[in-house]
Enzyme design. Structure first.
Site, PDB file in Angstrom:
ATOM      1  CE  LYS A   1      -3.999   1.892   2.551  1.00 19.51           C
ATOM      2  NZ  LYS A   1      -4.860   1.710   3.748  1.00 19.51           N
TER       3      LYS A   1
ATOM      4  CB  SER B   1      -8.099   3.546   2.803  1.00 13.95           C
ATOM      5  OG  SER B   1      -7.249   2.956   3.774  1.00 13.95           O
TER       6      SER B   1
ATOM      7  CB  SER C   1      -8.536   0.666   5.793  1.00 14.23           C
ATOM      8  OG  SER C   1      -9.232   1.851   6.082  1.00 14.23           O
TER       9      SER C   1
END
Length: 467
Positions: A13, A89, A113
């Site tokens: 990420k 996210s 997330s």
């Protein structure tokens, strides 16, 4: 995903430092930023044979539910669901796994997330106990909530990595939230499963269905899938009982006070002077005496600015007592509710008896001492199936925040939780032909019961994933 190399594939990420790649948190204010070292979790996985194949898209600074707020644009779900939300996210990490671009993907889970993207992409998303995996090299959003999470196509891959390679045992002195070795050893001694032995049956395991999670917003097909999953668990030999978590009704509100407050503090340093890219479009960046107003206005997106404003207000002298302090009190009550329903005690806290006056009257008492205590909680990950991107882009912020209603409580309490794919048997209703036929099933365990949670989730996942 921006690809860099090939090998034993690991996707990272964009808020986790990876040497040789940019780390921008998908934000304009950090455009072009390259952190000159690996995050501890990345170096740990490199030492286990993984090679970073790319940095993945996300919601800007991790603030979002559908991976639509990033500066590089919307993260789109994998084929054949390209028109659906990828969740947020960590949506880019989930998509990289679902498309087969990586065996393991790293994400961060502050309020869901990692689990939410897993539920929306048909993958497995695991949030470990707070303090188990190092956060050194991870750009912070909310320090007391942020947790590095793992995504994969199967629970087995995650269990083999976390338990099989003893990743759970490694302390990082660079991270003040990383549990010390002595505490890890004490916690592990009170648990089973860390020897790598997998369970072959659910017999002797009790699962709780939180009655407060049967909310009005819960989609009927997801509710039916939840009931069906509970029946499958019973057919496999597990025991399923209703439980009450009274304070979870307030958990979402508390989260959206605490997380923005911590975010406002963390993001204060991005001013274009000490950190972040400076706005150079004008000769001065000091209208009305505010030196970096234009830098922050152009560098941050709408959702990040919204949360900074919310957090700054809740920390102001006028509001801190009525909002931030009250939210922290709610957080402690949420943690207390979890501790009371689990059979295992929290190794970091003293055990407290359940106050029967707090309990919903529909919960049956096990005996004169109180209600049944459980090993794990079983509930949906999200109240809906993956929504269409077209619908998501027209949602109000409040509508998006409501999607976190089932994932936030475990984050507030720092508990391990995992989302596995759950096939939905309900046929499409009129006007629902475009709905996905799967959702996410979430299992939550007591603190540091990660090994047993993964072993049980392995069995449950194989049975309920009927896609």
């Amino acid at each position: 995903m921006r690809c860099n190399s090939t090998g034993a594939r690991l996707a990272v990420k964009d808020n986790i430092a990876s040497l040789g790649s940019l780390t921008t948190c998908d934000s304009n204010i950090l455009a072009g930023t390259a952190i000159p070292f690996d995050a501890t979790i990345v170096s740990q996985l490199r030492s286990r044979g993984f090679s970073v194949v790319g940095k993945t898209g996300m919601d800007e600074f991790g603030m979002g539910t559908h991976s639509t707020t990033g500066a590089r644009g919307i993260v789109r779900n994998a084929e054949p669901l390209q028109d659906f939300s990828a969740g947020g996210s960590s949506g880019g990490s989930a998509v990289s796994v679902s498309k087969g671009e990586a065996e393991i993907a790293l994400g961060t889970d502050t309020g869901g997330s990692v689990r939410m993207p897993a539920a929306y992409t048909g993958t497995v998303g695991f949030k470990p106990s707070y303090g188990m995996l190092s956060r050194f090299g991870v750009v912070p959003y909310a320090n007391s909530l942020d947790t590095v999470g793992l995504l994969a196509k199967t629970v087995t891959k995650i269990r083999d990595l976390l338990i099989g390679t003893k990743l759970f045992a490694e302390h990082d002195h660079n991270d003040p939230t990383s549990l010390p070795v002595s505490v890890r050893q004490r916690c592990t001694a009170q648990r089973t499963g860390y020897d790598g032995q997998a369970r072959s049956t659910l017999r002797g395991i009790t699962f709780g269905l939180p009655i407060e999670y049967n909310v009005e917003e819960l989609n009927s097909s997801v509710r039916d899938g939840w009931i069906r999953a509970a029946q499958i668990v019973e057919d496999m030999g597990g025991r399923v009982v209703p439980v009450s978590l009274p304070t979870t009704r307030m958990a979402l509100s508390a989260y959206y006070v605490i997380a923005p407050a911590e975010a406002a503090s963390n993001l204060a340093k991005y001013d274009g002077i000490r950190y972040g890219r400076r706005n150079t479009d004008t000769d001065t960046d000091a209208p009305d005496g505010v030196l970096y107003a234009k830098t922050r206005a152009s560098g941050f997106g709408k959702e990040v600015k919204r949360r900074i404003l919310l957090g700054s207000y809740s920390l102001s002298s006028e509001a801190v007592d009525n909002y931030f302090i009250q939210a922290q009190k709610v957080r402690q009550l949420v943690r207390r509710d979890f501790d009371r329903v689990f059979k295992l005690s929290n190794p970091l806290r003293d055990e407290q008896p359940f106050d029967l006056s707090d309990m919903d009257e529909s919960v049956v008492l096990e005996n004169k001492l109180g209600p049944t205590q459980v090993d794990f909680l079983l509930c949906p990950t999200a109240p809906t199936t993956p929504p269409l991107l077209e619908e998501v882009l027209h949602q109000t912020p409040l509508d998006s925040y409501m999607n976190d209603v089932f994932t936030v409580p475990a984050s507030l309490a720092g508990l391990p939780a995992i989302s596995v794919p759950m096939g939905l048997a309900s046929p499409a209703q009129d006007g629902e032909e475009s709905k996905a036929n799967f959702g996410g099933l979430q299992l939550i365990g007591q603190y540091w019961d990660d090994a047993r949670l993964l072993s049980v989730a392995e069995l449950v996942s194989r049975a309920v994933d009927t896609r």
